[in-house]
Design an enzyme around this catalytic site. Structure first.
Site, PDB file in Angstrom:
ATOM      1  CG  HIS A  33       2.108  13.795 -28.680  1.00 33.68           C
ATOM      2  ND1 HIS A  33       1.337  14.184 -29.456  1.00 33.68           N
ATOM      3  CD2 HIS A  33       2.678  14.909 -28.033  1.00 33.68           C
ATOM      4  CE1 HIS A  33       0.841  15.554 -29.182  1.00 33.68           C
ATOM      5  NE2 HIS A  33       1.799  15.727 -28.128  1.00 33.68           N
ATOM      6  CE  LYS A  89      12.419   1.164 -20.542  1.00 37.34           C
ATOM      7  NZ  LYS A  89      11.616   1.343 -21.789  1.00 37.34           N
TER       8      LYS A  89
END
Length: 140
Positions: free
Chosen positions: A119, A69
């Site tokens: 995470h 991205k």
């Protein structure tokens, strides 16, 4: 001076990318395809570092997506293994680009990628800031 060319073809001074993935998705694909999945997505160093820990693999998967991205390409023209996320001696992740990913970064003038991985029990996330600057070697 700040330069930004939104066409995606000219020089860029700053670019960002972010990605989230459910850890269960990576677990499911790993359970179904095992080594084949690992060898398609991750480099040898990434596989060694992760040691089969699914949250680590998921965070690196999100990191690779976030880098694409920032490059403005998605996965078009950039292979999974051309983006490598490896820790330095203290465990801080660093982005190394190879092949088409390195060529794209050079084309748009990006030469430094800072990445943060995280995470929880269910989600892995990555955030990338890419810039045109020269920093000292990370000692990888």
């Amino acid at each position: 001076m700040f330069v930004l060319d939104l066409s995606g073809e000219g020089p860029v001074s700053l670019a960002t990318g972010v990605d989230l993935i459910e850890i269960s998705r990576i677990r499911k694909v790993f359970e179904q395809f095992g080594e084949r999945f690992l060898r398609r997505i991750y480099t040898e160093r990434e596989i060694r570092y992760s040691r089969g820990r699914i949250p680590e693999l998921a965070a690196r998967f999100a990191g690779k997506e976030a880098v694409t991205k920032a490059l403005g390409t998605g996965l078009r023209g950039v292979g999974w293994r051309e983006i490598e996320i490896v820790p330095d001696r203290r465990g801080k992740p660093h982005v190394l680009l190879h092949g088409g990913a390195a060529k794209r970064a050079e084309k748009i003038g990006l030469n430094h990628f800072a990445i943060s991985l995280t995470h929880s029990k269910e989600i892995a996330a990555a955030f990338v800031v890419a810039s045109r600057q020269q920093l000292p070697s990370a000692g990888i």
